[in-house]
Scaffold this active site. Structure first.
Site, PDB file in Angstrom:
ATOM      1  CG  ASP A  16       3.313  -5.252  -7.188  1.00  0.00           C
ATOM      2  OD1 ASP A  16       3.762  -6.089  -7.992  1.00  0.00           O
ATOM      3  OD2 ASP A  16       4.025  -4.524  -6.485  1.00  0.00           O
ATOM      4  CG  HIS A  32       6.136  -4.406 -15.384  1.00  0.00           C
ATOM      5  ND1 HIS A  32       7.455  -4.049 -15.539  1.00  0.00           N
ATOM      6  CD2 HIS A  32       5.647  -3.608 -14.391  1.00  0.00           C
ATOM      7  CE1 HIS A  32       7.754  -3.078 -14.683  1.00  0.00           C
ATOM      8  NE2 HIS A  32       6.666  -2.806 -13.972  1.00  0.00           N
ATOM      9  CB  SER A  75      -7.523   0.074 -12.032  1.00  0.00           C
ATOM     10  OG  SER A  75      -8.662  -0.215 -12.795  1.00  0.00           O
TER      11      SER A  75
END
EC number: 4.1.1.65
Length: 590
Positions: free
Chosen positions: A260, A403, A558
């Site tokens: 995200d 992911h 990050s």
């Protein structure tokens, strides 16, 4: 005829005009003292102020002030210590000497000293001069010694950090604000922040604190897998929270978003450079470490909890390769059979007495050396393919897991020790090569179209970068991992892939007493720690990752950088500044 004595008449009005009575002698020689006493009394009466002053000074009724002998005030430089250079020879009188050509060359120190000066004054001046010279020497010696000592300490710290090597992406701030920011101990601050986040909070304060944080940074609490906020013991657990499985559906495209965040940049890698912002680029070699010639420790193969030779594991890997179109023979990586084609299970070597030949089966060091030679430079073998990149920034309120963006195999992990500058958009526009300077973990491997890599980049206040299947990875630490400290000694000329493989089992067989004798080394900046995943699958040569699989995450926000190879007809369906979520399509083939 006898002379008559001269008499004088005294009066108060004519005292000053009357001559001295003793000039011509006293009137009566028989009474010289009484006459003198009278004159002294008259003089004393005429000067009452001086008498009172003397009385007050000397505490006496009568004081006769004797005349003082005048002494001339002698100048200390009256007898000059400098004298003209005398002419010793008449023939040389008209010839200027070499002394006259120099400043003050016509003067010389005279042999005559201050013989008439006060001895106490001479001693005092000598002591003052010696004290001044001593203080001057002490100041010179102190400043010089401190300069040498501090310079040595600075050089040692700089060498341990790795600053002795020239870094083309070194921060060169254009303003004092950025210079002051770059001088801050950001890694220490981040470690302290990580420790603060790990402090367990009282149960009654957990829910209000997390709700305040969520309101500030825009956290969506409805998608949390565990909605009970009081069950998160500290901020670190809340940052690394899990979400519901159905909260992030995985798109059907070949490439999906790994995290995200906000899309900062995407495009094609041109001339080996990735565009950070307009007019500011950094090298792909520096990001992935392709041209890194030395390591801080030998490369080792990570061990896993299962046996890769097991028949079930082999069938699983075969099915994974068939479903995702991945060839484990490396044919797809080199574009068919040619002189440059190597098959992982068909490599043979000549015995050159270097210990690398092992019959028909290839050693892992040779396989890795071939893979490292072929994989990082796929453009040479794929003339009709391009290298693409995408940069996604995770804000503090975003979901902090990353992911797998596609089905691929990761074969190599490189941990780059670097800085921890903020990766906020402002600093990305200001600091060139920001992602190259920061600490990062590069996961390198391949997918069905060629080379593929995923780089989680650390930032300020990021406690650590977590990779779920890599137990030896530990970021933002002071000392290196025990695996590297327990390995054999290594110098700065250690090649990127050593001739010998170091497995974790072989290294960890060292007893605790032997390990305690070995001093753990501190991490050095601008160095690389490397591990391979070849033990994960003998068939694929790495660790297989499915699209949408949870790989790891950050302890705070990050950045994730993707660099991959794909055919020319691949197109991104993104916009700069767009918000994306895990599983959302990033692009496809047209």
């Amino acid at each position: 005829m006898p002379l008559k004595p001269i008499s004088f008449r005294w009066s108060k009005t004519s005292v000053r005009s009357v001559p001295n009575p003793f000039m011509y002698g006293p009137d009566n020689l028989n009474k010289p003292l009484s006459r003198a006493s009278q004159m002294a009394e008259r003089v004393h009466q005429q000067t009452p102020s001086s008498t009172n002053y003397q009385q007050r000074r000397y505490f006496s009724y009568y004081y006769y002030q004797f005349p003082k002998i005048p002494r001339p005030k002698r100048n200390m430089l009256y007898y000059s210590t400098w004298s003209r250079n005398p002419v010793t020879n008449a023939s040389n009188a008209n010839k200027p000497s070499k002394r006259h050509m120099l400043p003050f060359g016509s003067f010389k120190i005279s042999k005559r000293s201050f013989a008439n000066a006060n001895q106490k004054l001479k001693t005092k001046l000598k002591k003052l001069k010696m004290g001044k010279e001593r203080r001057r020497f002490i100041r010179w010696w102190t400043v010089t010694s401190l300069t040498i000592v501090l310079g040595g300490v600075y050089a040692k710290i700089k060498y341990e950090r790795g600053d002795h090597e020239e870094n083309p992406y070194k921060i060169r701030p254009q303003s004092w604000h950025l210079y002051a920011y770059s001088a801050l101990p950001l890694k220490t601050i981040s470690r302290l922040w990580g420790q603060v986040n790990s402090i367990n909070l009282p149960v009654w304060i957990r829910s209000p604190s997390y709700r305040v944080y969520s309101a500030i940074f825009g956290v969506n609490l409805d998608e949390m897998e565990n909605p009970d906020l009081s069950s998160y013991k500290n901020l670190s657990e809340f940052f690394y929270r899990d979400i519901k499985p159905d909260a992030r559906p995985i798109a059907d495209g070949d490439l999906v978003s790994p995290a995200d965040g906000k899309v900062l940049k995407f495009g094609v890698v041109e001339n080996g450079e990735i565009e950070q912002v307009k007019g500011m680029t950094y090298s792909i070699d520096a990001l992935l470490g392709i041209d890194t010639g030395k390591l801080a420790a030998p490369t080792h193969s990570l061990n896993f909890d299962y046996n890769s030779d097991d028949e079930t594991i082999v069938k699983r890997d075969e099915e994974f390769a068939k479903i995702n179109g991945i060839s484990y023979s490396m044919d797809d990586l080199v574009g068919g059979n040619s002189k440059s084609t190597y098959h992982m299970n068909e490599l043979t070597y000549k015995d050159e007495h270097d210990g690398t030949a092992a019959g028909e089966r290839a050693s892992f060091s040779k396989e890795l050396r071939v893979a490292e030679e072929l994989t990082p430079n796929p453009v040479e073998y794929f003339r009709k393919k391009n290298l693409y990149f995408a940069v996604i920034y995770l804000a503090p309120g975003d979901y902090h897991h990353f992911h797998s963006p596609t089905s691929w195999v990761t074969t190599l992990r490189r941990h780059f020790i670097g800085e921890l500058f903020s990766v906020a958009p402002f600093f990305q526009k200001t600091l060139q090569g920001l992602f190259v300077l920061n600490e990062r973990v590069a996961l390198l491997g391949y997918w069905k179209y060629g080379f593929f890599s995923m780089v989680p980049v650390g930032a300020t206040n990021v406690g650590s970068i977590v990779v779920n299947f890599d137990k030896d990875l530990k970021t933002n630490d002071i000392y290196e991992h025990e695996v590297y400290s327990s390995a054999s000694s290594v110098n700065e000329s250690t090649p990127l892939l050593d001739q010998k493989d170091y497995s974790a089992n072989d290294i960890l067989t060292i007893t605790n007493s032997e390990y305690e004798d070995k001093k753990r080394k501190k991490l050095r900046k601008n160095t690389v720690y490397e591990a391979t995943y070849t033990n994960a699958s003998r068939l694929l040569g790495g660790y297989p990752l499915s699209k949408g699989q949870d790989i790891g995450g950050f302890k705070l926000g990050s950045t994730v950088v993707l660099v991959f190879e794909a055919p020319e007809n691949f197109k991104f369906n993104l916009k700069v500044g767009e918000k994306v979520k895990v599983g959302q399509s990033l692009g496809g083939f047209v």
